[in-house]
Design a protein around this motif. Structure first.
Motif, short mmCIF file in Angstrom:
data_model
loop_
_atom_site.label_atom_id
_atom_site.label_comp_id
_atom_site.label_asym_id
_atom_site.label_seq_id
_atom_site.Cartn_x
_atom_site.Cartn_y
_atom_site.Cartn_z
N PRO A 129 0.78 -1.31 0.05
CA PRO A 129 0.09 -0.25 0.04
C PRO A 129 0.92 1.17 0.22
O PRO A 129 0.38 2.24 -0.45
CB PRO A 129 -0.71 -0.13 1.23
N ALA A 130 2.01 1.21 0.51
CA ALA A 130 2.69 2.46 0.67
C ALA A 130 3.28 2.96 -0.62
O ALA A 130 3.75 4.04 -0.82
CB ALA A 130 3.97 2.36 1.71
N HIS A 131 3.41 1.91 -1.67
CA HIS A 131 4.25 2.48 -2.78
C HIS A 131 2.99 1.82 -4.16
O HIS A 131 3.69 1.93 -5.12
CB HIS A 131 5.40 1.78 -2.99
N ASP A 132 1.89 2.09 -3.94
CA ASP A 132 1.13 1.79 -5.11
C ASP A 132 -0.56 2.27 -4.58
O ASP A 132 -0.91 1.95 -3.82
CB ASP A 132 0.86 0.35 -5.21
N GLN A 133 -0.84 3.23 -5.27
CA GLN A 133 -2.12 4.10 -5.09
C GLN A 133 -3.42 3.11 -4.89
O GLN A 133 -4.13 3.13 -4.04
CB GLN A 133 -2.49 4.80 -6.14
N ARG A 134 -3.64 2.21 -5.96
CA ARG A 134 -4.49 1.07 -5.84
C ARG A 134 -4.50 0.33 -4.55
O ARG A 134 -5.56 0.26 -3.71
CB ARG A 134 -4.72 0.33 -7.07
N ASP A 135 -3.39 -0.05 -4.01
CA ASP A 135 -3.02 -1.02 -2.93
C ASP A 135 -3.38 -0.16 -1.73
O ASP A 135 -4.19 -0.61 -0.77
CB ASP A 135 -1.81 -1.34 -2.92
N LEU A 136 -2.90 1.29 -1.89
CA LEU A 136 -3.16 2.05 -0.64
C LEU A 136 -4.70 2.34 -0.28
O LEU A 136 -5.28 1.95 0.82
CB LEU A 136 -2.61 3.40 -0.91
N GLU A 137 -5.58 2.62 -1.51
CA GLU A 137 -7.07 2.69 -1.30
C GLU A 137 -7.66 1.20 -0.81
O GLU A 137 -8.42 1.49 0.14
CB GLU A 137 -7.59 3.25 -2.56
N PHE A 138 -7.34 0.31 -1.08
CA PHE A 138 -7.95 -1.00 -0.88
C PHE A 138 -7.48 -1.25 0.82
O PHE A 138 -8.29 -1.61 1.42
CB PHE A 138 -7.16 -2.04 -1.74
N ALA A 139 -6.17 -0.94 1.10
CA ALA A 139 -5.48 -1.04 2.54
C ALA A 139 -6.59 -0.06 3.43
O ALA A 139 -6.85 -0.69 4.55
CB ALA A 139 -4.18 -0.67 2.62
N ARG A 140 -6.54 1.12 3.29
CA ARG A 140 -7.27 1.92 4.04
C ARG A 140 -8.78 1.48 3.95
O ARG A 140 -9.29 1.55 5.27
CB ARG A 140 -7.34 3.37 3.33
N LYS A 141 -9.38 0.91 3.21
CA LYS A 141 -10.64 0.41 3.10
C LYS A 141 -10.98 -0.67 4.16
O LYS A 141 -12.05 -0.83 4.76
CB LYS A 141 -11.40 0.09 1.72
N TYR A 142 -9.82 -1.69 3.95
CA TYR A 142 -10.01 -2.87 4.83
C TYR A 142 -9.07 -2.83 6.10
O TYR A 142 -8.73 -3.76 6.75
CB TYR A 142 -9.89 -3.92 4.15
N GLY A 143 -8.69 -1.72 6.43
CA GLY A 143 -7.86 -1.47 7.67
C GLY A 143 -6.59 -2.51 7.76
O GLY A 143 -6.26 -3.10 8.78
N LEU A 144 -6.05 -2.53 6.53
CA LEU A 144 -4.48 -3.06 6.50
C LEU A 144 -3.31 -2.32 6.68
O LEU A 144 -3.38 -1.25 6.54
CB LEU A 144 -4.72 -3.84 5.12
N PRO A 145 -2.21 -2.95 7.10
CA PRO A 145 -1.17 -2.08 7.41
C PRO A 145 -0.61 -1.09 6.16
O PRO A 145 -0.80 -1.86 5.08
CB PRO A 145 -0.12 -3.01 8.21
#
Length: 860
Positions: A343-359
């Motif tokens: 998530p820290a280095h891919d915007q799509r992964d970051l949006e996904f991580a924020r939505k599902y409370g992932l590190p």
């Protein structure tokens, strides 16, 4: 002239010369293969029934090239045909109760008649139509040869399925999750499909893009991005509590220590396995399948996931476990259908991580940032930097970290370096009737068997009905039932037909030998004519058609049909034809023919005082009704006027704004040229074989210089596709002719030369008018068969040049001197100018620098 009148009767003139060209066979190339060749081709049209202004522009541009190259002494091939299979014909059959073949052939006849009114220098003797068995039997042979060479195969694949039209749709035909024609929600289905192995040539197709020097940079970039060679790694994440593992592909193995989850495509085998006993997951998969597979749709859609409950062990640290999600943004068709999320280095992964409370753990530190303070909030960091928070990789640069982590994965047996491509094999199966039948027979014992060459073509049956949804070939009572050519047992034909891109991927080669009944083309013919020297068409075909054609020549070369690397040496993509849009008070689109313009900013519904809203200029389209009928323009002003306007009002690679005033301007200019030639003839021009006079008057010399400069400049413009500039030079020459009045025989000789140059320059652009004026000037040849005139270098270069004069670096004057004047004469002319004297303020020059024929720089 036209029956002795002083009026330019374009309808009579244009019809007359089209008949002459046809009788003369002016545009059929010579059979002499020792001649230098030039192959000009515009992308052939789908026979919709009417030509539009985009057609007019496209074919006019190609025609100018063909006529010009023919005049330059080339053996020119300039053919025309019809891309005549496709779903629109099948839809018309359903809607209008007419057979697709009848609908298509009637449309071809109508469009051919319209195209012929444009005066295009086409070799109609080579006309092809891709829906005719004498065309598609050859591509069926190609396909069976591809099967034998391992370039065609069948496999199950996830596809976009339109439940209303009952056929597969390409990704580009899925708009916001719905079929582009039916509007139905598209589903994903797993079907057995035929594929062509375009990926076998991925590296070659990519590397050769650099050699396409006469292609637009934009198109080359689009193809590069479509193929998208990615160096990275396959990484294996062991499934916790199981003996198997999850393989992902990544281009960023350096960020593995920033992983917080793994995401799988909804149709990944592992998800299918889990969904069997999980109704909620099965419903999520169904939801994903309704989304479609286009990258654009997926990118715009809200990122959603479903926690499968599965865990995987980190490949660098088995004690570190990550959750496994099914996700709607991962495609089974790309990579392995599985990714790890950083998530820290891919915007799509970051949006996904924020939505599902992932590190969210940053592992790439930007230059100048404090590792203790650097954090990711709402925007992923995708730039370069130094690796941190990553154990043995800390302190390394990104590239060095990639190499080191790939080596470590190899040591641990949990991964390996690899190369992958965005490009996927080309699925050519379509579940429809109006297409080329796939030449395969399915036998229970022998499997999929190619139809023997002697039994080709496998022709479409005519007796089909469209009363039920789906492919009529599937339910035909007799056509699909046959025997196996291997064992003789009962068997069934393949009922899928080819994607229509199949036909357009090799048609340019068929034109080389279009009437050959036994072969797609002879080797001798394609060796002479290919590659196409100049291809002209829309930017919308930048990827698929052009990429498939590039693949086809390589596949055909591998199968012994030809020996060719690239199909199109030069490519030109023309701009669109645009027009203002209009809407009534209630918001309905209105046609230009219904509009009464009353000034620059006001418009009313024709015959009323109801105001009309004038919208922005957009590409002509039926949906917005901002179309102009070429047939009306040709009938009102003539084909030459339409052609000239298309060439003169905008660079050909840019959009063209269609305006009534622009068309009328082109019409007025052609009438002006008509009158000028009449006036010249009335002045008593000498015979064209009269020798060059010994001397000319000043005005005659000036006219000759204007004529040869126009010829020289326009020739260069035509070579570079600067057609609008060429038209501007022709107008300048016309103005010079209009200002000339001959007084003796040498003047009249110069007069005739200038007028003939004017007519010949117009030949590629306004061919009907040019032929009429050429004949009026007592020439017994056709402009279409005349040799391009050559400019006299001595008349192109001026005897006098203008020198810029600077004083202490500032422009102060311009002076005329003889070309190649001595330094002393240039100095003298500069110093004598009153503006220069004023700027020098009576001071003596400390230095005078003379650049011959360009500038004098005085330092005081």
């Amino acid at each position: 002239m036209s029956e002795g009148t002083g009026r330019y009767n374009f309808l009579e003139v244009e019809e007359k010369w089209r008949k002459v060209w046809e009788t003369d066979k002016s545009f059929e190339p010579s059979a002499d293969r020792s001649l230098p060749k030039y192959y000009v081709l515009e992308m052939f049209p789908y026979p919709s029934g009417r030509i539009h202004m985009g057609h007019v522009r496209n074919y006019t541009l190609g025609d100018v090239v063909a006529r010009y190259r023919r005049a330059r002494g080339f053996n020119v091939l300039h053919p025309m045909g019809w891309d005549s299979f496709g779903l629109p014909a099948e839809n018309a059959a359903i809607e209008n109760k007419v057979h697709p073949a009848k609908w298509t052939r009637e449309n071809i006849a109508a469009m051919k008649a319209q195209l012929m009114t444009l005066g295009l220098s086409l070799d109609w003797s080579r006309e092809i139509s891709t829906c005719e068995p004498d065309y598609y039997k050859h591509e069926q042979k190609m396909f069976t040869d591809f099967m034998r060479a391992g370039l065609a195969y069948r496999k199950e694949s996830w596809v976009n399925w339109d439940p209303v039209e009952n056929t597969v749709l390409a990704n580009e035909q899925v708009i916001d999750g719905r079929g582009w024609r039916s509007g139905a929600l598209v589903e994903k289905r797993k079907l057995s499909q035929w594929f062509l192995k375009i990926t076998a040539f991925a590296d070659e197709l990519l590397e050769a893009i650099e050699s396409l020097e006469r292609w637009p940079d934009k198109v080359r970039t689009m193809q590069t991005n479509w193929i998208n060679r990615s160096e990275g790694a396959h990484v294996d994440f062991s499934l916790v509590g199981r003996d198997d593992s999850l393989r992902v592909f990544t281009t960023r193995p350096d960020t593995l220590y920033g992983a917080s989850f793994c995401a799988l495509a909804a149709n990944h085998p592992l998800i299918a396995e889990q969904a069997e006993n999980n109704p909620d997951l099965a419903e999520f998969v169904s939801e994903c399948n309704r989304l479609g597979t286009s990258e654009e749709v997926i990118e715009k859609a809200e990122k959603k996931g479903f926690d499968t409950g599965l865990k995987v062990a980190h490949p660098l640290d088995p004690s570190w476990e990550l959750p496994v999600y099914a996700a709607n943004f991962v495609l089974m068709e790309y990579g392995t259908g599985a990714v790890f999320g950083c998530p820290a280095h891919d915007q799509r992964d970051l949006e996904f991580a924020r939505k599902y409370g992932l590190p969210v753990t940053p592992v790439v530190l930007p230059k100048g940032e404090d590792p203790q303070a650097f954090d990711i909030v709402n925007e992923a960091y995708v730039g370069d930097g130094t690796i941190f928070n990553s154990g043995f990789l800390d302190g390394l640069g990104v590239d060095e970290a990639k190499s080191k982590v790939i080596a470590r994965l190899g040591e641990l047996g949990t991964g390996e370096g690899t190369v992958t491509y965005r490009l996927r094999d080309w699925g050519v199966s379509r579940q429809r009737y109006w297409g080329c039948p796939v030449p395969v027979i399915h036998c229970a014992d022998c499997g999929a068997v190619p139809v023997p060459d002697a039994d080709l073509p496998v022709a479409l049956p005519d007796d089909v009905d469209f009363d039920q949804p789906g492919n009529p070939l599937d339910r035909h009572p007799t056509w699909k039932h046959t025997t196996c050519p291997n064992c003789g047992k009962d068997a069934v034909r393949e009922t899928d037909t080819f994607d229509t891109f199949f036909e357009s991927s090799w048609y340019f080669a068929r034109f080389c030998d279009a009437n050959n009944p036994d072969e797609a083309f002879s080797r001798d013919a394609v060796d002479y004519w290919l590659p196409v020297d100049q291809y002209v068409g829309g930017i919308e075909h930048a990827v698929l058609h052009l990429l498939y054609s590039r693949f086809f020549v390589r596949a055909l070369s591998q199968c012994g049909y030809m020996n060719l690397d690239e199909p199109f040496d030069g490519l030109f993509t023309q701009g669109m034809v645009c027009h203002e849009t209009y809407r009534s008070e209630d918001g309905k689109w209105l046609s230009p023919v219904d509009i009464d313009r009353r000034g620059a900013d006001s418009a009313f519904l024709l015959g009323t005082d109801k105001p009309v809203k004038i919208g922005r200029s957009e590409k002509m389209s039926k949906s917005r009704k901002n179309v102009v009928d070429p047939e009306n323009i040709v009938q009102t002003y003539g084909a030459d006027t339409a052609r000239l306007f298309m060439l003169s009002d905008s660079p050909p690679d840019r959009d063209l704004e269609w305006t009534e005033s622009g068309v009328e301007g082109a019409w007025r200019f052609l009438n002006k040229v008509w009158r000028q030639v009449q006036d010249a003839i009335g002045a008593g021009l000498p015979d064209r074989n009269t020798p060059l006079p010994a001397s000319f008057s000043g005005p005659a010399d000036a006219l000759r210089r204007a004529a040869h400069k126009a010829l020289d400049g326009a020739t260069g413009d035509l070579e570079r596709f600067h057609f609008n500039r060429a038209v501007a030079r022709i107008r300048e020459l016309s103005n010079a002719i209009g200002e000339f009045s001959p007084s003796d025989d040498s003047d009249r000789w110069a007069y005739r030369e200038a007028v003939e140059h004017l007519v010949q320059l117009l030949g590629p652009m306004t061919p009907h008018l040019a032929e009429e004026l050429w004949r009026a000037l007592s020439n017994d040849t056709l402009v279409a068969r005349s040799t391009w005139p050559v400019a006299d270098p001595g008349l192109v270069v001026d005897d006098m040049v203008t020198l810029a004069v600077q004083v202490n670096g500032k422009m102060r004057a311009k002076v005329e001197v003889e070309r190649d004047a001595s330094e002393e004469n240039a100095r003298s002319a500069a110093l004598s100018h009153e503006n220069v004297q004023r700027a020098m303020e009576g001071k003596e020059p400390r230095k005078i620098i003379v650049v011959p024929n360009r500038i004098v720089n005085i330092v005081v």
